[in-house]
Enzyme design. Structure first.
Site, short mmCIF file in Angstrom:
data_model
loop_
_atom_site.label_atom_id
_atom_site.label_comp_id
_atom_site.label_asym_id
_atom_site.label_seq_id
_atom_site.Cartn_x
_atom_site.Cartn_y
_atom_site.Cartn_z
N HIS A 11 -40.52 -39.88 90.94
CA HIS A 11 -39.25 -40.56 91.23
C HIS A 11 -38.32 -39.70 92.08
CE1 HIS A 11 -37.04 -37.97 88.45
NE2 HIS A 11 -38.08 -38.07 87.65
N GLU A 84 -42.27 -40.54 81.27
CA GLU A 84 -42.26 -39.09 81.24
C GLU A 84 -42.56 -38.58 79.83
OE1 GLU A 84 -42.94 -36.37 82.31
OE2 GLU A 84 -41.29 -35.71 83.62
#
EC number: 3.1.3.85
Length: 223
Positions: A11, A84
């Site tokens: 990201h 994550e």
């Protein structure tokens, strides 16, 4: 032998990245620079004509993926297995706070893929939940690595910790060597190629590392 190209895109930047603050599975947003980085990455990766895009559901990853989807016309799929690493008690704390509270703990975490913060996941845990997704994509996407358009990649949009763990697992590195795969910059990507013979199963695929931490914009944000 044929090859399936797997691109894993981290990201774009968030304010937590700027502040050296642990995000884990906190649902943070892209910063203004992060949105710019996402557009730049989409411009480069869009030229690869991805076969499909699968993203973590966390906003910083999903919003990065949407930019690539807009560039390619593809609808972004979402899979929570791409989240994550859950960092347990560390989530929301700065590096300095953790170092003050538990000297040496962050170093242990970086150097040992089996180590996890209290209430969190290790890199081995993260690989165990994400690797089955790749196996499912291999089974469900016959065009991936096919003879007609062999170089069109599948793109996973996720997070630095997950990308490192999943890469190490696919490459079948000894767990003691997993920390050799270092950090990735925001909106940077990795490419693995899975070499396979028609009729072979997922476990027979031989994954090779083609690219690590490539970026559309040169920066110094590898954390």
């Amino acid at each position: 032998m044929r090859a399936r190209r797997l691109v894993m895109l981290r990201h774009g930047q968030t304010d937590y990245n700027v502040g050296s603050r642990m995000q884990g599975q906190l649902d943070t947003e892209l910063s203004e620079l992060g949105r710019t980085q996402a557009v730049a990455a989409a411009e480069v990766l869009g030229k690869r004509q991805p076969l499909l895009i699968v993203s973590s559901d966390l906003r910083r990853a999903y919003d990065t993926a949407v930019k690539l989807g807009e560039r390619t016309g593809l609808v972004v799929r979402v899979d929570t297995r791409l989240r994550e690493t859950h960092l347990g008690d560390w989530q929301g704390l700065t590096h300095a706070q953790i170092d003050a509270d538990a000297p040496g703990a962050r170093l242990a975490w970086r150097e040992d893929a089996t180590w996890a913060p209290h209430g969190g996941e290790s890199r081995v845990d993260v690989a165990a939940r994400s690797r089955p997704l790749v196996a499912e994509l291999v089974a469900s996407e016959p065009e991936w690595g096919g003879a007609d358009e062999p170089d069109r990649p599948v793109v996973l949009v996720a997070h630095g910790g997950l990308i490192a763990a999943l890469s190490a697992a696919l490459l079948k590195l000894p767990v003691a060597n997993w920390p050799a795969l270092g950090g990735m910059g925001n909106a940077s990507w990795t490419q693995l190629s899975g070499h396979w013979a028609p009729g072979s199963d997922f476990e027979s695929i031989r994954w090779r590392l083609d690219v690590w931490n490539a970026s559309a914009q040169v920066s110094s944000d590898v954390l």
